[in-house]
Design a protein around this motif. Structure first.
Motif, short mmCIF file in Angstrom:
data_model
loop_
_atom_site.label_atom_id
_atom_site.label_comp_id
_atom_site.label_asym_id
_atom_site.label_seq_id
_atom_site.Cartn_x
_atom_site.Cartn_y
_atom_site.Cartn_z
N PRO A 1 0.83 -1.22 0.00
CA PRO A 1 0.00 0.00 0.00
C PRO A 1 0.86 1.26 0.00
N GLY A 2 0.45 2.22 -0.81
CA GLY A 2 1.12 3.52 -0.84
C GLY A 2 2.37 3.55 -1.68
N VAL A 3 2.71 2.44 -2.33
CA VAL A 3 3.90 2.39 -3.19
C VAL A 3 3.47 2.58 -4.64
N PHE A 4 4.13 3.50 -5.33
CA PHE A 4 3.85 3.76 -6.73
C PHE A 4 5.16 3.63 -7.50
N ALA A 5 5.47 2.38 -7.83
CA ALA A 5 6.72 2.08 -8.55
C ALA A 5 6.47 2.15 -10.05
N THR A 6 7.39 2.79 -10.75
CA THR A 6 7.25 2.95 -12.19
C THR A 6 8.55 2.61 -12.89
N THR A 7 8.45 1.80 -13.94
CA THR A 7 9.62 1.50 -14.77
C THR A 7 9.83 2.65 -15.74
N CYS A 8 10.99 3.26 -15.67
CA CYS A 8 11.29 4.41 -16.53
C CYS A 8 12.49 4.08 -17.41
N LEU A 9 12.27 4.13 -18.73
CA LEU A 9 13.35 3.86 -19.69
C LEU A 9 13.91 5.13 -20.30
N THR A 10 13.19 6.24 -20.08
CA THR A 10 13.65 7.53 -20.60
C THR A 10 13.38 8.61 -19.55
N PRO A 11 14.06 9.75 -19.65
CA PRO A 11 13.75 10.86 -18.76
C PRO A 11 12.29 11.31 -18.86
N SER A 12 11.71 11.23 -20.05
CA SER A 12 10.31 11.60 -20.21
C SER A 12 9.40 10.71 -19.38
N ASP A 13 9.73 9.41 -19.33
CA ASP A 13 8.96 8.50 -18.48
C ASP A 13 9.00 8.96 -17.02
N ALA A 14 10.17 9.41 -16.59
CA ALA A 14 10.34 9.84 -15.20
C ALA A 14 9.51 11.09 -14.91
N VAL A 15 9.47 12.02 -15.87
CA VAL A 15 8.65 13.23 -15.67
C VAL A 15 7.18 12.85 -15.55
N ASN A 16 6.71 12.00 -16.45
CA ASN A 16 5.31 11.57 -16.39
C ASN A 16 4.99 10.85 -15.08
N ALA A 17 5.90 9.97 -14.66
CA ALA A 17 5.66 9.19 -13.44
C ALA A 17 5.55 10.08 -12.21
N ARG A 18 6.40 11.08 -12.14
CA ARG A 18 6.36 11.97 -10.98
C ARG A 18 5.18 12.94 -11.07
N SER A 19 4.92 13.47 -12.25
CA SER A 19 3.87 14.47 -12.42
C SER A 19 2.48 13.87 -12.19
N ILE A 20 2.23 12.70 -12.75
CA ILE A 20 0.89 12.13 -12.72
C ILE A 20 0.68 11.22 -11.51
N ASN A 21 1.68 10.38 -11.20
CA ASN A 21 1.50 9.33 -10.19
C ASN A 21 2.21 9.59 -8.88
N ASN A 22 2.95 10.71 -8.80
CA ASN A 22 3.72 10.97 -7.57
C ASN A 22 4.59 9.77 -7.22
N SER A 23 5.22 9.18 -8.25
CA SER A 23 6.00 7.96 -8.10
C SER A 23 7.02 8.08 -6.98
N ASN A 24 7.03 7.07 -6.09
CA ASN A 24 8.00 7.08 -4.99
C ASN A 24 8.99 5.92 -5.06
N VAL A 25 8.86 5.09 -6.09
CA VAL A 25 9.86 4.04 -6.34
C VAL A 25 10.19 4.05 -7.84
N LEU A 26 11.46 4.20 -8.14
CA LEU A 26 11.93 4.22 -9.52
C LEU A 26 12.49 2.85 -9.87
N ALA A 27 12.01 2.27 -10.97
CA ALA A 27 12.53 1.00 -11.46
C ALA A 27 13.28 1.23 -12.77
N VAL A 28 14.47 0.65 -12.88
CA VAL A 28 15.29 0.85 -14.08
C VAL A 28 15.74 -0.49 -14.63
N SER A 29 16.11 -0.47 -15.92
CA SER A 29 16.50 -1.67 -16.64
C SER A 29 18.01 -1.79 -16.74
#
Length: 302
Positions: A86-114
């Motif tokens: 609960p309360g975890v919003f992990a997002t896989t980001c392959l580009t900086p644009s993905d990271a902007v979207n994840a933070r802006s829309i989902n308030n992502s607090n866990v970053l997943a990378v490849s």
């Protein structure tokens, strides 16, 4: 790098494919004076779950803000398991644009990378962007324009509603207990107070329940059997070996093939049992004889 990031702590974990990239990113974060905790290398599901668990447990504390960094071959597996808390919003980001979207829309607090498909240089740019993008920022998903008021209000509402998802729902972490969930146990006609549900046959495993006060008179089986007590309390007398075992929650017992034994259930008891063949049971005495012998053993005989 924004000064506010000095108040962020990053908890990181990875599998073998993601560890080199995770280590490089942690080195970068340390160079920015960001506090990090490295949970090391494990399976992708364990790494994702442990970081997700730690971030979830830290949500109520305000200082420092705890976020997570997870890495595996694709970044997908670790994010799936981090998001189970609960309360975890992990997002896989392959580009900086993905990271902007994840933070802006989902308030992502866990970053997943490849670890397999993202270079160190790109990953550093991704993590910098992820750290420096505030919630509700203009982002590529909205053509880098400010969000309309209606959408901003919806995003604000999501901050309250999203963390509640999954809260209060019981999570059974015991693999054995999960097997019996929603299964009906059937009465054991041979012994009053007992019920059983066969999970698998030859080799056989089952869940067995007995009501408090129930007795299994002296009996034996063709096959030896292992059991683990899940709840309750029972005593087992191995008459062949002239030994007694008092068992409670978590206790394990193996009874060899052919050994004659009696059982007394002191409380409502459930246990998991397995053996190598089909279920069988051969009585060496009747129920009343067994009860009298057990009462005498326990000093209850009148």
């Amino acid at each position: 790098m924004a000064d506010s990031n000095n108040h962020i702590k990053i908890i990181a974990g990875a599998d073998d494919f993601g560890t080199p990239l995770k280590d490089a990113l942690l080195s970068h974060l340390r160079s920015l004076n960001i506090q990090v905790e490295d949970l090391g290398t494990s399976s992708y599901y364990s790494a994702g779950a442990e970081v997700g668990r730690r971030v979830s447990q830290s949500i109520s504390s305000s200082s420092p803000e705890v976020r997570g960094l997870v890495a595996c071959g694709t970044g997908a597996g670790v994010s799936i398991f981090a998001n189970k808390f609960p309360g975890v919003f992990a997002t896989t980001c392959l580009t900086p644009s993905d990271a902007v979207n994840a933070r802006s829309i989902n308030n992502s607090n866990v970053l997943a990378v490849s670890g397999k498909y993202t270079s160190t240089e790109t990953a550093i740019e991704i993590v910098n962007t992820w750290l420096n993008t505030p919630f509700k920022s203009p982002c590529p998903a909205n053509d880098n324009k400010p969000w309309p008021e209606e959408i901003e209000n919806s995003l604000d509402k999501s901050l309250v509603e999203m963390p509640e998802i999954g809260k209060g729902e019981p999570v059974d972490t015991c693999a054995v207990c999960c097997l019996v969930k929603n299964r009906e146990l059937n009465p054991i006609d041979l012994i009053p107070g007992g019920s059983m549900k066969i999970v698998r046959e030859t080799p056989t495993s089952a869940f067995v329940r007995f009501k408090a006060g129930s007795v299994e008179p002296a009996h034996h089986h063709t096959f030896g059997h292992d059991l683990v007590v899940i709840e309750g309390k029972k005593s087992v007398w191995n008459l062949t070996k002239e030994e007694r075992y008092d068992l409670t929650v978590g206790d394990y017992l193996f009874t060899p093939a052919g050994d004659v034994h009696r059982v007394k259930y002191h409380e409502d008891t459930e246990f998991f049992i397995k053996w190598d063949g089909h279920w069988d049971m051969f009585f060496d005495e009747d129920l009343e004889t067994g009860k009298i012998a057990i009462d005498k053993e326990l000093g209850l005989a009148k």
